[in-house]
Design a protein around this motif. Structure first.
Motif, PDB file in Angstrom:
ATOM      1  N   VAL A 178       0.792  -1.225  -0.013  1.00  0.00           N
ATOM      2  CA  VAL A 178       0.011  -0.009   0.169  1.00  0.00           C
ATOM      3  C   VAL A 178       0.987   1.399   0.173  1.00  0.00           C
ATOM      4  O   VAL A 178       2.153   1.365   0.365  1.00  0.00           O
ATOM      5  CB  VAL A 178      -0.940   0.022   1.261  1.00  0.00           C
ATOM      6  N   ASN A 179       0.107   2.335  -0.427  1.00  0.00           N
ATOM      7  CA  ASN A 179       0.881   3.768  -0.360  1.00  0.00           C
ATOM      8  C   ASN A 179       0.988   4.114   1.302  1.00  0.00           C
ATOM      9  O   ASN A 179      -0.392   4.019   1.985  1.00  0.00           O
ATOM     10  CB  ASN A 179      -0.057   4.803  -1.172  1.00  0.00           C
ATOM     11  N   LEU A 180       1.844   4.229   1.835  1.00  0.00           N
ATOM     12  CA  LEU A 180       1.950   4.542   3.351  1.00  0.00           C
ATOM     13  C   LEU A 180       1.125   5.734   3.827  1.00  0.00           C
ATOM     14  O   LEU A 180       0.973   5.946   5.013  1.00  0.00           O
ATOM     15  CB  LEU A 180       3.424   4.466   3.780  1.00  0.00           C
ATOM     16  N   ALA A 181       0.828   6.750   2.927  1.00  0.00           N
ATOM     17  CA  ALA A 181      -0.013   7.755   3.220  1.00  0.00           C
ATOM     18  C   ALA A 181      -1.434   7.459   3.796  1.00  0.00           C
ATOM     19  O   ALA A 181      -2.095   8.340   4.068  1.00  0.00           O
ATOM     20  CB  ALA A 181      -0.122   8.777   2.103  1.00  0.00           C
ATOM     21  N   ALA A 182      -1.741   6.088   3.349  1.00  0.00           N
ATOM     22  CA  ALA A 182      -3.094   5.579   3.964  1.00  0.00           C
ATOM     23  C   ALA A 182      -3.501   6.051   5.609  1.00  0.00           C
ATOM     24  O   ALA A 182      -4.268   5.742   6.080  1.00  0.00           O
ATOM     25  CB  ALA A 182      -3.317   4.252   3.719  1.00  0.00           C
ATOM     26  N   ASP A 183      -2.280   6.050   6.210  1.00  0.00           N
ATOM     27  CA  ASP A 183      -2.353   6.179   7.789  1.00  0.00           C
ATOM     28  C   ASP A 183      -0.934   6.553   8.125  1.00  0.00           C
ATOM     29  O   ASP A 183       0.089   5.804   8.726  1.00  0.00           O
ATOM     30  CB  ASP A 183      -2.363   4.680   8.336  1.00  0.00           C
ATOM     31  N   GLU A 184      -0.798   7.926   8.142  1.00  0.00           N
ATOM     32  CA  GLU A 184       0.498   8.600   8.407  1.00  0.00           C
ATOM     33  C   GLU A 184       1.112   8.346   9.666  1.00  0.00           C
ATOM     34  O   GLU A 184       2.190   8.221   9.817  1.00  0.00           O
ATOM     35  CB  GLU A 184       0.149  10.157   8.133  1.00  0.00           C
ATOM     36  N   ALA A 185       0.307   8.384  10.582  1.00  0.00           N
ATOM     37  CA  ALA A 185       0.667   8.114  11.999  1.00  0.00           C
ATOM     38  C   ALA A 185       1.458   6.882  12.123  1.00  0.00           C
ATOM     39  O   ALA A 185       2.727   6.848  12.728  1.00  0.00           O
ATOM     40  CB  ALA A 185      -0.427   8.219  12.966  1.00  0.00           C
ATOM     41  N   ASN A 186       0.798   5.674  11.692  1.00  0.00           N
ATOM     42  CA  ASN A 186       1.682   4.599  11.636  1.00  0.00           C
ATOM     43  C   ASN A 186       2.612   4.592  10.466  1.00  0.00           C
ATOM     44  O   ASN A 186       3.704   3.669  10.844  1.00  0.00           O
ATOM     45  CB  ASN A 186       0.583   3.282  11.539  1.00  0.00           C
ATOM     46  N   ALA A 187       2.378   5.169   9.608  1.00  0.00           N
ATOM     47  CA  ALA A 187       3.725   5.056   8.705  1.00  0.00           C
ATOM     48  C   ALA A 187       4.991   5.430   9.033  1.00  0.00           C
ATOM     49  O   ALA A 187       5.913   4.879   8.595  1.00  0.00           O
ATOM     50  CB  ALA A 187       3.149   6.140   7.324  1.00  0.00           C
ATOM     51  N   LYS A 188       4.828   6.586   9.877  1.00  0.00           N
ATOM     52  CA  LYS A 188       5.949   7.226  10.644  1.00  0.00           C
ATOM     53  C   LYS A 188       6.838   6.091  11.184  1.00  0.00           C
ATOM     54  O   LYS A 188       8.072   5.786  11.222  1.00  0.00           O
ATOM     55  CB  LYS A 188       5.654   8.147  11.532  1.00  0.00           C
ATOM     56  N   THR A 189       6.197   5.177  12.042  1.00  0.00           N
ATOM     57  CA  THR A 189       6.520   4.158  12.718  1.00  0.00           C
ATOM     58  C   THR A 189       7.253   2.895  11.799  1.00  0.00           C
ATOM     59  O   THR A 189       8.253   2.699  11.925  1.00  0.00           O
ATOM     60  CB  THR A 189       5.708   3.250  13.796  1.00  0.00           C
ATOM     61  N   ILE A 190       6.358   2.735  10.908  1.00  0.00           N
ATOM     62  CA  ILE A 190       6.750   1.582   9.556  1.00  0.00           C
ATOM     63  C   ILE A 190       8.054   2.277   9.075  1.00  0.00           C
ATOM     64  O   ILE A 190       9.189   1.554   8.937  1.00  0.00           O
ATOM     65  CB  ILE A 190       5.759   1.325   8.794  1.00  0.00           C
ATOM     66  N   ARG A 191       8.141   3.359   8.708  1.00  0.00           N
ATOM     67  CA  ARG A 191       9.365   4.102   8.190  1.00  0.00           C
ATOM     68  C   ARG A 191      10.624   3.918   9.002  1.00  0.00           C
ATOM     69  O   ARG A 191      11.628   3.657   8.480  1.00  0.00           O
ATOM     70  CB  ARG A 191       9.196   5.416   7.687  1.00  0.00           C
ATOM     71  N   GLY A 192      10.141   4.168  10.408  1.00  0.00           N
ATOM     72  CA  GLY A 192      11.315   4.054  11.151  1.00  0.00           C
ATOM     73  C   GLY A 192      12.000   2.629  11.304  1.00  0.00           C
ATOM     74  O   GLY A 192      13.136   2.441  11.337  1.00  0.00           O
TER      75      GLY A 192
END
Ligand SMILES: NC(=O)c1ccc[n+]([C@@H]2O[C@H](COP(=O)([O-])OP(=O)(O)OC[C@H]3O[C@@H](n4cnc5c(N)ncnc54)[C@H](O)[C@@H]3O)[C@@H](O)[C@H]2O)c1
Ligand SMILES: O=C(O)C[C@H](O)C(=O)O
Length: 253
Positions: A178-192
């Motif tokens: 998926v495009n991680l912009a779907a859930d920016e709050a958790n995207a931040k954690t996932i990108r970390g």
């Protein structure tokens, strides 16, 4: 032939389909199976963005077959081939080769220590999951790819999206690219967790009435998986860029 070889044919087809969806059904849930999924999902997103209808919560790359393969091969190695459906193995990353990252350490039920601590057995199992699709394509020698198993995977994933969107079921979780912009709050954690600012990644997704309700962080992985994650990210990045930068040739008159 690899999934990337399909790019030249499928990129144009996906662009045409995305344009038609943007015009005829801009609120549709779009489940992309066409390979290379790592690039075709970004192609859909870019067309939708251009048409002003992009909703990252409604765009999914279908990676369910990787999970089916993971549970099938794990159950088989454990000596319980008929119990494949009881094994849930999260598969993250993307849908091609080393970007397919099965998290054996998170398998439920657990993969026995006799396999987890035997490097050659564990490597062979991971390789089988990562390259199971290539095995099928090679075996069919130009006559297509996985069909029955893909039908099972497609039906399973579409069923989950439909049950969450229209059946009122909550808490349904499915892996998807998926495009991680779907859930920016958790995207931040996932990108970390992945150590890179990627726009697309496959994770466990919680589905809801509007599509993606939550992207679930990867969670605890072991050292071997951390190494595989680096390789997955390295291979995934250029495929994303290729999809994002794709410019369809003008239609033939
Ligand atoms: N995501 C996954 O897990 C997964 C699994 C299996 C297959 N796939 C992918 O699914 C796609 C289809 O695979 P397949 O084995 O069913 O292939 P296939 O060759 O059997 O079927 C492809 C179909 O697309 C149609 N088609 C061709 N050009 C078209 C166009 N311009 N517009 C609309 N339709 C067109 C063809 O007529 C054919 O019916 C491939 O990209 C394959 O790599 C993905
Ligand atoms: O069509 C392919 O290249 C393989 C397919 O994605 C699969 O995983 O079986």
């Amino acid at each position: 032939m690899t999934r990337d070889d399909l790019f030249n044919i499928n990129a144009g087809i996906c662009t045409t389909l995305a344009q038609a969806i943007a015009q005829a059904a801009p609120k549709a849930f779009v489940l992309v199976i066409s390979n290379p999924v790592n690039s075709t999902v970004p192609i859909f997103a870019e067309v939708f963005k251009k048409q002003g209808v992009f909703d990252p919560k409604r765009l999914f790359g279908v990676t369910t077959l990787d999970c089916l393969r993971a549970s099938t091969f794990v159950a088989s190695v454990v000596g319980e081939p008929t119990k494949a459906s009881e094994y849930v193995v999260p598969v993250i990353g993307g849908h091609a080769g080393y970007t397919i990252l099965p998290l054996l350490s998170q398998s439920q039920p657990a993969v026995p220590q006799s396999i987890m601590s035997d490097k050659s057995k564990r490597d062979a199992l991971i390789q089988r999951i990562q390259f199971g699709g290539d095995e099928v394509v090679e075996a069919k020698a130009g006559a297509g790819s996985a069909t029955l198993s893909m039908a099972q995977a497609g039906a399973e994933f579409a069923g989950k999206v439909l049950r969450a969107a229209f059946g009122g079921e909550t808490g349904i979780i499915a892996p998807s690219y998926v495009n991680l912009a779907a859930d920016e709050a958790n995207a931040k954690t996932i990108r970390g967790e992945i150590g890179k600012d990627l726009e697309y990644f496959s994770v466990n997704v919680t589905l809801g009435k509007n599509g993606i309700e939550k992207l679930n962080p990867i969670g605890k992985i072991d050292e071997a998986e951390a190494q595989l994650l680096k390789k997955a990210v390295e291979d995934l990045e250029p495929s994303i860029v290729k999809g994002v930068n794709f410019k369809a040739p003008p239609p033939k008159l």
